[in-house]
Design a protein around this motif. Structure first.
Motif, PDB file in Angstrom:
ATOM      1  N   ASN A 174       0.836  -1.192   0.000  1.00 30.63           N
ATOM      2  CA  ASN A 174       0.000   0.000   0.000  1.00 30.63           C
ATOM      3  C   ASN A 174       0.880   1.255   0.000  1.00 30.63           C
ATOM      4  N   TYR A 175       0.305   2.326  -0.517  1.00 31.00           N
ATOM      5  CA  TYR A 175       1.050   3.562  -0.692  1.00 31.00           C
ATOM      6  C   TYR A 175       0.085   4.718  -0.824  1.00 31.00           C
ATOM      7  N   ARG A 176       0.616   5.927  -0.779  1.00 29.21           N
ATOM      8  CA  ARG A 176      -0.169   7.136  -1.002  1.00 29.21           C
ATOM      9  C   ARG A 176       0.125   7.649  -2.414  1.00 29.21           C
ATOM     10  N   PRO A 177      -0.855   7.651  -3.312  1.00 31.73           N
ATOM     11  CA  PRO A 177      -0.611   8.112  -4.682  1.00 31.73           C
ATOM     12  C   PRO A 177      -0.544   9.632  -4.756  1.00 31.73           C
ATOM     13  N   VAL A 178      -0.111  10.142  -5.868  1.00 29.59           N
ATOM     14  CA  VAL A 178      -0.114  11.583  -6.088  1.00 29.59           C
ATOM     15  C   VAL A 178      -1.528  12.052  -6.425  1.00 29.59           C
ATOM     16  N   GLY A 179      -1.749  13.342  -6.268  1.00 31.14           N
ATOM     17  CA  GLY A 179      -2.992  13.959  -6.724  1.00 31.14           C
ATOM     18  C   GLY A 179      -2.773  14.666  -8.051  1.00 31.14           C
ATOM     19  N   ASN A 180      -3.835  15.187  -8.613  1.00 31.69           N
ATOM     20  CA  ASN A 180      -3.735  15.881  -9.896  1.00 31.69           C
ATOM     21  C   ASN A 180      -2.721  17.018  -9.853  1.00 31.69           C
ATOM     22  N   LYS A 181      -2.627  17.696  -8.723  1.00 32.18           N
ATOM     23  CA  LYS A 181      -1.731  18.853  -8.630  1.00 32.18           C
ATOM     24  C   LYS A 181      -0.266  18.448  -8.711  1.00 32.18           C
ATOM     25  N   ASP A 182       0.031  17.153  -8.454  1.00 34.00           N
ATOM     26  CA  ASP A 182       1.419  16.687  -8.460  1.00 34.00           C
ATOM     27  C   ASP A 182       1.856  16.139  -9.817  1.00 34.00           C
ATOM     28  N   LEU A 183       0.916  15.933 -10.734  1.00 36.23           N
ATOM     29  CA  LEU A 183       1.263  15.322 -12.020  1.00 36.23           C
ATOM     30  C   LEU A 183       2.254  16.145 -12.846  1.00 36.23           C
ATOM     31  N   PRO A 184       2.217  17.496 -12.807  1.00 31.76           N
ATOM     32  CA  PRO A 184       3.207  18.257 -13.585  1.00 31.76           C
ATOM     33  C   PRO A 184       4.651  17.918 -13.239  1.00 31.76           C
ATOM     34  N   PHE A 185       4.917  17.431 -12.030  1.00 36.46           N
ATOM     35  CA  PHE A 185       6.279  17.017 -11.676  1.00 36.46           C
ATOM     36  C   PHE A 185       6.786  15.943 -12.627  1.00 36.46           C
ATOM     37  N   PHE A 186       5.867  15.153 -13.169  1.00 33.67           N
ATOM     38  CA  PHE A 186       6.231  14.070 -14.088  1.00 33.67           C
ATOM     39  C   PHE A 186       5.999  14.461 -15.547  1.00 33.67           C
ATOM     40  N   ASP A 187       5.863  15.748 -15.816  1.00 38.05           N
ATOM     41  CA  ASP A 187       5.597  16.253 -17.176  1.00 38.05           C
ATOM     42  C   ASP A 187       4.289  15.707 -17.732  1.00 38.05           C
ATOM     43  N   VAL A 188       3.304  15.580 -16.876  1.00 33.94           N
ATOM     44  CA  VAL A 188       1.950  15.183 -17.265  1.00 33.94           C
ATOM     45  C   VAL A 188       1.015  16.268 -16.763  1.00 33.94           C
ATOM     46  N   SER A 189       0.130  16.746 -17.630  1.00 33.84           N
ATOM     47  CA  SER A 189      -0.707  17.882 -17.249  1.00 33.84           C
ATOM     48  C   SER A 189      -1.947  17.481 -16.481  1.00 33.84           C
ATOM     49  N   SER A 190      -2.536  16.333 -16.831  1.00 31.22           N
ATOM     50  CA  SER A 190      -3.791  15.964 -16.185  1.00 31.22           C
ATOM     51  C   SER A 190      -4.064  14.485 -16.385  1.00 31.22           C
ATOM     52  N   ILE A 191      -5.084  14.003 -15.690  1.00 30.12           N
ATOM     53  CA  ILE A 191      -5.544  12.631 -15.823  1.00 30.12           C
ATOM     54  C   ILE A 191      -7.061  12.660 -15.856  1.00 30.12           C
ATOM     55  N   GLU A 192      -7.643  11.799 -16.657  1.00 36.55           N
ATOM     56  CA  GLU A 192      -9.098  11.751 -16.726  1.00 36.55           C
ATOM     57  C   GLU A 192      -9.649  11.134 -15.434  1.00 36.55           C
ATOM     58  N   GLY A 193     -10.579  11.816 -14.810  1.00 39.34           N
ATOM     59  CA  GLY A 193     -11.159  11.319 -13.572  1.00 39.34           C
ATOM     60  C   GLY A 193     -10.404  11.835 -12.363  1.00 39.34           C
ATOM     61  N   ASP A 194     -10.901  11.488 -11.197  1.00 39.86           N
ATOM     62  CA  ASP A 194     -10.324  11.949  -9.943  1.00 39.86           C
ATOM     63  C   ASP A 194      -9.294  10.960  -9.422  1.00 39.86           C
ATOM     64  N   THR A 195      -8.191  11.478  -8.895  1.00 38.36           N
ATOM     65  CA  THR A 195      -7.206  10.622  -8.246  1.00 38.36           C
ATOM     66  C   THR A 195      -7.695  10.279  -6.838  1.00 38.36           C
ATOM     67  N   PRO A 196      -7.223   9.154  -6.261  1.00 44.46           N
ATOM     68  CA  PRO A 196      -7.699   8.753  -4.941  1.00 44.46           C
ATOM     69  C   PRO A 196      -7.374   9.791  -3.879  1.00 44.46           C
TER      70      PRO A 196
END
Length: 212
Positions: free
Chosen positions: A4-26
């Motif tokens: 188990n782990y704590r995933p990133v939220g949408n606000k953290d995705l730019p750190f990985f050069d990704v702007s967004s993800i479809e749907g809500d992160t956990p």
């Protein structure tokens, strides 16, 4: 190993050069069978993309979604041979699992105490993984993923966790240019070059879990 782990939220995705993800992160922690983000390269010269996937790889032949509760980690030593993982490995279906923290049990007090492992600089972690895709209907994502693990018996940080009698294992935590090298690896040799424990100075640990 990491269950188990704590995933990133949408606000953290730019750190990985990704702007967004479809749907809500956990909103909280993720366990095998839960949905969480994965990041992959859709094709040559394509930008990185993020999708939601099930934590626990579900190969094309899987009949039961409950298999995810047994395939959330893949040992690097056997990943090329195990039926659950060898298709994704052979096809280089590579991803990173973006996380703020992973959790492991520490037995130094004589009983299991869950500890959080994070990057010392507070930035998100990139965990090396494999993905599969199989249609399950609307009840769960078509994507699924596993985290790759390596031996950590001699690692000064990750060697502290799990029962004293157990082999010490760690997820493969990528840093800097290693992230792109993993996602774009074109051979098994390039993949295996990155399957090793991270620099211990990259990590910080503390008993307990992240807040809500």
């Amino acid at each position: 190993m990491c269950s188990n782990y704590r995933p990133v939220g949408n606000k953290d995705l730019p750190f990985f050069d990704v702007s967004s993800i479809e749907g809500d992160t956990p909103a909280g922690d993720v366990y095998p069978g839960s949905a969480a983000p994965l990041i992959y390269l859709p094709g040559d010269n394509a930008p990185r993309a993020a999708v939601m996937g099930t934590f626990g790889l579900l190969p094309f032949w899987a009949k039961e979604q409950s298999l995810a509760r047994r395939t959330y980690n893949a040992r690097s030593e056997t990943v090329a041979d195990k039926p659950s993982f060898r298709n994704a490995w052979r096809k280089r279906q590579l991803c990173i699992v973006p996380a703020m923290s992973i959790y492991e049990p520490c037995y130094e007090t004589g009983k299991a105490v869950w500890w959080a492992i994070q990057r010392a600089d507070g930035m998100p972690m990139a965990l090396a993984g494999l993905w599969e895709r199989k249609a399950w209907g609307e009840e769960m994502p078509s994507w699924s993923f596993t985290m790759l693990t390596v031996n950590a018996n001699d690692h000064p940080v990750m060697g502290r966790f799990h029962k004293p009698s157990d082999e010490k294992r760690t997820t493969v935590i990528l840093d800097g240019a290693q992230i792109e090298r993993w996602l774009s690896a074109s051979s098994e040799a390039q993949m295996r070059e990155l399957l090793r424990p991270c620099d211990p100075d990259l990590l910080t640990t503390a008993p307990g879990r992240l807040g809500p």
